[in-house]
Design an enzyme around this catalytic site. Sequence first.
Site, PDB file in Angstrom:
ATOM      1  CE1 TYR A   5      49.066  74.419  -8.671  1.00 27.40           C
ATOM      2  CE2 TYR A   5      48.336  73.990  -6.532  1.00 27.40           C
ATOM      3  CZ  TYR A   5      48.077  74.045  -7.793  1.00 27.40           C
ATOM      4  OH  TYR A   5      47.010  73.347  -8.423  1.00 27.40           O
ATOM      5  CE1 TYR A  64      44.325  75.188  -7.801  1.00 25.46           C
ATOM      6  CE2 TYR A  64      42.266  74.261  -8.817  1.00 25.46           C
ATOM      7  CZ  TYR A  64      43.586  73.994  -8.046  1.00 25.46           C
ATOM      8  OH  TYR A  64      44.028  72.854  -8.056  1.00 25.46           O
TER       9      TYR A  64
END
Length: 387
Positions: free
Chosen positions: A292, A342
């Site tokens: 991430y 995102y």
Amino acid sequence: MTLSGAAAIAGIGATEFSKASGRSELQLSVEAIRAALADCGLTAADVDGLTTFTMDTSSEIAVARELGLPELRFFSRINYGGGAACATVQQAAMAVATGVADVVVCYRGFNERSESRFGQFSLAAATQVNTNGLDNAWTYPMGLGTPAATVAMQARRYMHEYGATSADFGAVAVADRRHAATNPHAFFFQRPITLEDHQSSRMIVDPLHLLDCCQESDGAVALVVTSAERARDLAAPRAVVTAAAQGSGADQFVMTSYYRDDIGIPEMGVVGRELWRQSGLTPGDMPMAVLYDHFTPYVLMQLEELGFCSRGEAKDFIAGGAIELGGRLPLNTHGGQLGEAYIHGMNGIAEAVRQIRGTAVNQVADVPHVLVTAGTGVPTSGLVLSA
């Protein structure tokens, strides 16, 4: 009873990734779910479970209505923003493994650029009616009210403790953007950057430059989870859930845990230890990973917490293109959240499935296992997916 190997991701789907989708978040989610079902050859009539993030604006029952699902036997929501990504798959896998549901769809859809703007100052974060709002109320009124500002606090301390530099953070951005440049689905397709570009990009919150920060994106991603046995016979190659974990560390806050004695992200250490325990695998068994990457410093910290290197050694581990294609541990081959989009980490899980299938644009040779992580700076989650 063990969760390992009981369930698999059978289908993946996504919308295009943009800065102005022109559709509602509910429409985006439904489109992604339909694409994921088509990918594995199932229909809406097969789905009896849905799971998503507490932050998602599209309720499970609204999604069910729009898809025409006959009924739901299972539904759940995971807290803590991006930390929920891999946990949605964990919840789905547990439901399938225990017979609570047969086919569970994990989804996340949002107009983060054209509507909610997560990167801006959030009054809502400090006024939410729960203890997270109370925690944020200590710092947000003083101006520390954006994700970049909170991450900058921890990044600066990490630099002080271990000698990492802005250029070390920039190596993550350069790798992500190089991978995005060859991915036609990435927002930054054909737009790589150099380290010089990173260093000259404007400062957002010292020490974070613009190119240390992920995008704000519109889009949706969906994942279809069913039993490993059933997934074997469906239209697309499966990705077996070999391990799935959540983690929260001592003295945990949401994005403001930087006052702890431990400057790392111990919640990711909890996740890592559990993933290795469940799977029987080690960091050395991972030919690549999807970590991430909402902010570059956290990628270095994750490598340390997950056991790829010792504390403070990530800057050396990533040097010389080690996290790019052809390196010792390619990361975020889709371009990550800095380069592709995102979508709160869900697009990273989809990329892990493509790598297992052997269909990724930037395919790594011989991928039996992929490690995937969810949001950092918050209680988080992770997966090990296998062929």
